[in-house]
Design an enzyme around this catalytic site. Structure first.
Site, PDB file in Angstrom:
ATOM      1  N   LYS A   1     -10.716  58.225  32.131  1.00 61.78           N
ATOM      2  CA  LYS A   1     -11.716  58.350  33.672  1.00 61.78           C
ATOM      3  C   LYS A   1     -11.251  59.202  33.929  1.00 61.78           C
ATOM      4  O   LYS A   1     -11.816  60.341  34.377  1.00 61.78           O
ATOM      5  CB  LYS A   1     -10.984  57.630  34.775  1.00 61.78           C
ATOM      6  CG  LYS A   1     -11.474  57.037  35.359  1.00 61.78           C
ATOM      7  CD  LYS A   1     -10.463  55.960  35.990  1.00 61.78           C
ATOM      8  CE  LYS A   1      -9.630  56.328  36.502  1.00 61.78           C
ATOM      9  NZ  LYS A   1      -8.819  57.261  38.190  1.00 61.78           N
ATOM     10  N   ASN A   2     -10.061  59.830  34.210  1.00 63.46           N
ATOM     11  CA  ASN A   2      -9.283  60.824  35.218  1.00 63.46           C
ATOM     12  C   ASN A   2      -9.728  62.268  33.773  1.00 63.46           C
ATOM     13  O   ASN A   2      -9.369  63.188  34.505  1.00 63.46           O
ATOM     14  CB  ASN A   2      -8.030  61.428  34.601  1.00 63.46           C
ATOM     15  CG  ASN A   2      -7.571  59.845  36.139  1.00 63.46           C
ATOM     16  OD1 ASN A   2      -8.214  59.397  36.308  1.00 63.46           O
ATOM     17  ND2 ASN A   2      -6.156  59.357  36.035  1.00 63.46           N
TER      18      ASN A   2
ATOM     19  N   CYS B   1      -5.177  55.851  50.535  1.00 57.91           N
ATOM     20  CA  CYS B   1      -5.574  54.316  49.016  1.00 57.91           C
ATOM     21  C   CYS B   1      -4.189  53.670  49.857  1.00 57.91           C
ATOM     22  O   CYS B   1      -3.090  54.233  50.325  1.00 57.91           O
ATOM     23  CB  CYS B   1      -5.975  54.822  47.964  1.00 57.91           C
ATOM     24  SG  CYS B   1      -4.522  55.320  47.402  1.00 57.91           S
TER      25      CYS B   1
ATOM     26  N   ARG C   1      -2.526  60.643  49.998  1.00 57.28           N
ATOM     27  CA  ARG C   1      -3.607  61.282  49.510  1.00 57.28           C
ATOM     28  C   ARG C   1      -4.078  62.590  49.602  1.00 57.28           C
ATOM     29  O   ARG C   1      -5.187  62.652  49.783  1.00 57.28           O
ATOM     30  CB  ARG C   1      -4.803  60.346  48.761  1.00 57.28           C
ATOM     31  CG  ARG C   1      -4.132  58.751  48.411  1.00 57.28           C
ATOM     32  CD  ARG C   1      -3.484  59.253  46.345  1.00 57.28           C
ATOM     33  NE  ARG C   1      -3.979  59.421  46.038  1.00 57.28           N
ATOM     34  CZ  ARG C   1      -4.780  58.862  44.543  1.00 57.28           C
ATOM     35  NH1 ARG C   1      -4.719  58.043  44.948  1.00 57.28           N
ATOM     36  NH2 ARG C   1      -5.157  59.600  43.975  1.00 57.28           N
TER      37      ARG C   1
ATOM     38  N   ASP D   1       0.774  56.274  36.882  1.00 53.77           N
ATOM     39  CA  ASP D   1      -0.315  56.377  36.466  1.00 53.77           C
ATOM     40  C   ASP D   1       0.085  54.625  35.320  1.00 53.77           C
ATOM     41  O   ASP D   1      -0.590  53.887  35.599  1.00 53.77           O
ATOM     42  CB  ASP D   1      -1.749  56.459  36.134  1.00 53.77           C
ATOM     43  CG  ASP D   1      -2.231  57.247  36.681  1.00 53.77           C
ATOM     44  OD1 ASP D   1      -2.899  57.425  36.645  1.00 53.77           O
ATOM     45  OD2 ASP D   1      -1.821  57.122  38.227  1.00 53.77           O
TER      46      ASP D   1
ATOM     47  N   ARG E   1     -12.803  50.211  38.025  1.00 57.77           N
ATOM     48  CA  ARG E   1     -12.956  51.256  38.617  1.00 57.77           C
ATOM     49  C   ARG E   1     -12.267  52.069  36.991  1.00 57.77           C
ATOM     50  O   ARG E   1     -12.600  52.798  36.995  1.00 57.77           O
ATOM     51  CB  ARG E   1     -11.834  51.930  39.777  1.00 57.77           C
ATOM     52  CG  ARG E   1     -12.436  50.756  41.454  1.00 57.77           C
ATOM     53  CD  ARG E   1     -10.870  51.617  42.303  1.00 57.77           C
ATOM     54  NE  ARG E   1     -11.340  52.915  42.057  1.00 57.77           N
ATOM     55  CZ  ARG E   1     -10.322  53.860  42.573  1.00 57.77           C
ATOM     56  NH1 ARG E   1      -9.751  52.811  42.983  1.00 57.77           N
ATOM     57  NH2 ARG E   1     -10.586  55.373  42.521  1.00 57.77           N
TER      58      ARG E   1
HETATM   59  C1  EPZ Z   1      -4.522  62.259  39.486  1.00 59.91           C
HETATM   60  O1  EPZ Z   1      -4.445  62.437  41.735  1.00 59.91           O
HETATM   61  C2  EPZ Z   1      -4.741  60.901  39.442  1.00 59.91           C
HETATM   62  N1  EPZ Z   1      -6.351  60.044  39.431  1.00 59.91           N
HETATM   63  C3  EPZ Z   1      -3.954  59.945  39.965  1.00 59.91           C
HETATM   64  O2  EPZ Z   1      -4.440  58.942  38.454  1.00 59.91           O
HETATM   65  C4  EPZ Z   1      -2.365  59.952  39.112  1.00 59.91           C
HETATM   66  O3  EPZ Z   1      -2.038  59.055  39.801  1.00 59.91           O
HETATM   67  C5  EPZ Z   1      -2.211  61.580  40.031  1.00 59.91           C
HETATM   68  O4  EPZ Z   1      -3.494  62.357  39.723  1.00 59.91           O
HETATM   69  C6  EPZ Z   1      -0.999  61.725  39.715  1.00 59.91           C
HETATM   70  O5  EPZ Z   1      -1.079  62.290  38.371  1.00 59.91           O
HETATM   71  C7  EPZ Z   1      -7.855  61.894  38.945  1.00 59.91           C
HETATM   72  O6  EPZ Z   1      -6.868  62.146  38.190  1.00 59.91           O
HETATM   73  C8  EPZ Z   1      -9.066  60.804  39.311  1.00 59.91           C
HETATM   74  P1  EPZ Z   1      -1.543  64.572  42.663  1.00 59.91           P
HETATM   75  P2  EPZ Z   1      -4.802  63.194  42.322  1.00 59.91           P
HETATM   76  O7  EPZ Z   1      -2.814  66.160  43.517  1.00 59.91           O
HETATM   77  O8  EPZ Z   1      -4.715  64.665  41.594  1.00 59.91           O
HETATM   78  C9  EPZ Z   1       0.331  64.850  46.660  1.00 59.91           C
HETATM   79  C10 EPZ Z   1      -5.467  56.632  38.681  1.00 59.91           C
HETATM   80  O9  EPZ Z   1      -4.960  56.002  38.780  1.00 59.91           O
HETATM   81  N2  EPZ Z   1      -0.941  66.112  47.258  1.00 59.91           N
HETATM   82  O10 EPZ Z   1      -1.676  65.255  41.577  1.00 59.91           O
HETATM   83  O11 EPZ Z   1      -5.203  62.131  43.695  1.00 59.91           O
HETATM   84  C11 EPZ Z   1      -0.532  63.882  46.102  1.00 59.91           C
HETATM   85  O12 EPZ Z   1       0.239  63.090  47.679  1.00 59.91           O
HETATM   86  C12 EPZ Z   1      -5.495  57.460  39.633  1.00 59.91           C
HETATM   87  O13 EPZ Z   1      -6.090  57.288  37.748  1.00 59.91           O
HETATM   88  C13 EPZ Z   1      -0.466  66.121  48.170  1.00 59.91           C
HETATM   89  O14 EPZ Z   1       0.055  66.072  49.268  1.00 59.91           O
HETATM   90  O15 EPZ Z   1      -3.216  63.665  42.600  1.00 59.91           O
HETATM   91  C14 EPZ Z   1       0.752  63.035  45.523  1.00 59.91           C
HETATM   92  O16 EPZ Z   1       1.926  62.517  46.501  1.00 59.91           O
HETATM   93  C15 EPZ Z   1      -4.207  56.877  40.733  1.00 59.91           C
HETATM   94  N3  EPZ Z   1      -1.534  67.379  49.034  1.00 59.91           N
HETATM   95  C16 EPZ Z   1       0.942  64.207  44.523  1.00 59.91           C
HETATM   96  O17 EPZ Z   1       1.002  65.368  45.109  1.00 59.91           O
HETATM   97  C17 EPZ Z   1      -2.596  67.035  48.090  1.00 59.91           C
HETATM   98  O18 EPZ Z   1      -3.657  68.128  48.529  1.00 59.91           O
HETATM   99  C18 EPZ Z   1       0.305  64.135  43.406  1.00 59.91           C
HETATM  100  O19 EPZ Z   1      -0.913  64.220  43.421  1.00 59.91           O
HETATM  101  C19 EPZ Z   1      -3.075  66.715  47.235  1.00 59.91           C
HETATM  102  C20 EPZ Z   1      -1.795  66.006  46.485  1.00 59.91           C
END
Ligand code: EPZ
Length: 417
Positions: free
Chosen positions: A22-23, A116, A121, A305, A397
């Protein structure tokens, strides 16, 4: 509302085929917007988030044709740049269309995804980095309204924090920017490598210059391709943990074991017997489950995850374990539900202490987010009796045919409306 009914306890035995990631699929589908041509993407998992992303692409003017597991994305007449709240609110990865739309059309209006259950996020890292490429944006009524009148210009960008989505958005956007970009402190999840492979296959000029830095020379046109997305390493990890919890014997197939080395090493330490083959991993759950100290971290660390899933396994360890959730600020929503099944887990901020030697009792349960919901199934598989899991739309999902796959390896599970 659909529910899952699970009768435990039984061992999982046999073979399970892992679906596409998915990711990896979500950023690759978003990246097809760079092209005004036709691209075929294969091995997409049949899950809700992918359906939503395809509907989002159609709302932007892409023509989508499905034949078997090959999806055609025809962008010959794609020219819209508005991504609505209705679509992005249920699938946060919709924000990944921002980068490609700006790169191709120099403007975009995309709903900001909002939070969420696992955390706020925010997308500040995405937006600050895009402004370094020359994007001007404002947030108005929940939408990111962005423009780059003179087009995107290559830049040197260092991410302040490792972010999967921000890394993906910027790699895609920089691919059509004028000049060269160097992105550093990038996330290096395998799904990002898969995205880069897709982009290179349509003609982008991208090269990893160090572990977490990538050099992107903007191109002014991209080609067509057919691309199979990689396997879903989180689905694979979930089934490995399910076999360990039920002390079963499972062959998890269609995977690249090198990519899940961290998970395999941890499961071996916990006491599972594991045989690694070229495209599959066979796992036999150990009699004794050893307690562990686990911390989630960006790849190649232990994936957030799989945090809920490994927590269920550690409830059955011989002594107490700890888990530190270092990626999201609120990813312990499954703890309350597991405690209702007899677990003894206490949390303090982003740290959880998990008592061992737990026998889960069946219960009626509530799923809260995608990975928490699958952890409830894992606990229910070992609880003697009938459990019911509500709100399984979270599950749909991200897990393709989960009850069919589990039933095929011995679980007593069925979907009820
Ligand atoms: C991706 O989410 C994945 N989703 C998530 O999988 C996964 O848990 C996550 O990466 C971490 O590996 C997809 O790939 C679609 P991040 P993403 O940006 O990109 C903070 C699942 O279950 N952050 O790496 O949203 C954020 O709040 C999902 O399949 C900021 O502060 O994750 C988090 O604490 C859940 N500002 C940390 O960074 C930003 O602009 C990591 O988030 C962006 C992120």
């Amino acid at each position: 509302m659909q529910k899952l009914e699970v009768f435990g306890a039984n061992k999982l035995k046999g073979k399970v085929k892992i679906s596409g990631s998915k990711n990896a699929s979500l950023p690759i589908l978003a990246a097809t917007l760079l092209s005004s041509k036709k691209n075929y993407i294969k091995n997409l998992p049949k899950v809700k988030d992918i359906e939503t992303m395809l509907i989002l692409l159609e709302s932007l003017g892409s023509k989508i044709k499905k034949n078997g597991n090959k999806i055609l994305i025809d962008n010959t007449n794609q020219n819209k740049t508005f991504a609505s709240y209705n679509l992005v609110k249920t699938m946060r990865a919709g924000i990944l269309v921002l980068g490609p739309l700006l790169a191709r059309f120099k403007e975009a209006k995309v709903s900001s995804p909002g939070g969420c259950s696992i955390g706020l996020r925010p997308i500040d890292i995405h937006l600050k980095a895009l402004s370094k490429l020359g994007v001007k944006y404002k947030i108005n009524q929940g939408y990111v309204i962005a423009r780059a009148p003179r087009g995107l210009k290559g830049a040197k960008i260092r991410f302040p924090k490792i972010s999967v989505g921000a890394t993906e958005n910027l790699i895609i956007a920089a691919s059509l920017a004028k000049g060269t970009s160097i992105l550093s402190n990038c996330a290096i999840e395998p799904e990002i490598k898969d995205l880069v492979n897709f982009l290179k296959q349509i003609g982008c000029n991208i090269k990893w210059i160090s572990r977490r830095s990538v050099k992107i020379k903007g191109v002014n046109k991209v080609y067509e391709t057919t691309f199979p997305v990689m396997f879903d390493r989180i689905e694979a990890g979930t089934y490995l943990i399910a076999a360990a919890i039920t002390k079963g014997n499972l062959r998890v197939q269609n995977i690249d074991p090198k990519i899940i080395k961290t998970e395999i090493d941890i499961l071996k330490k916990i006491g599972s017997k594991i045989i690694v083959k070229k495209k599959e991993v066979q796992i036999m759950g150990g009699k004794n489950i050893k307690n562990m100290k686990i911390k989630t971290a960006p790849y190649p660390g232990f994936p957030t995850d799989l945090q809920a899933q490994i927590m269920v396994l550690l409830c059955k360890a011989n002594k107490s374990s700890t888990i530190k959730e270092d990626i999201f600020e609120n990813r312990f929503m499954h703890v309350a539900e597991l405690n209702r099944m007899g677990a003894k887990i206490s949390t303090n901020g982003n740290k959880a202490i998990i008592k061992g030697n737990i026998n889960f009792a069946p219960a009626e349960l509530m799923a809260t987010d995608l990975r928490a919901s699958v952890s409830l199934i894992l606990a229910a598989l070992t609880a003697k009796g009938k459990s019911i899991i509500n709100r399984i739309y979270h599950l749909d999902r991200g897990y393709e045919n989960i009850e069919k796959k589990l039933k095929k390896v011995g679980a007593k599970i069925r979907r009820i409306s």
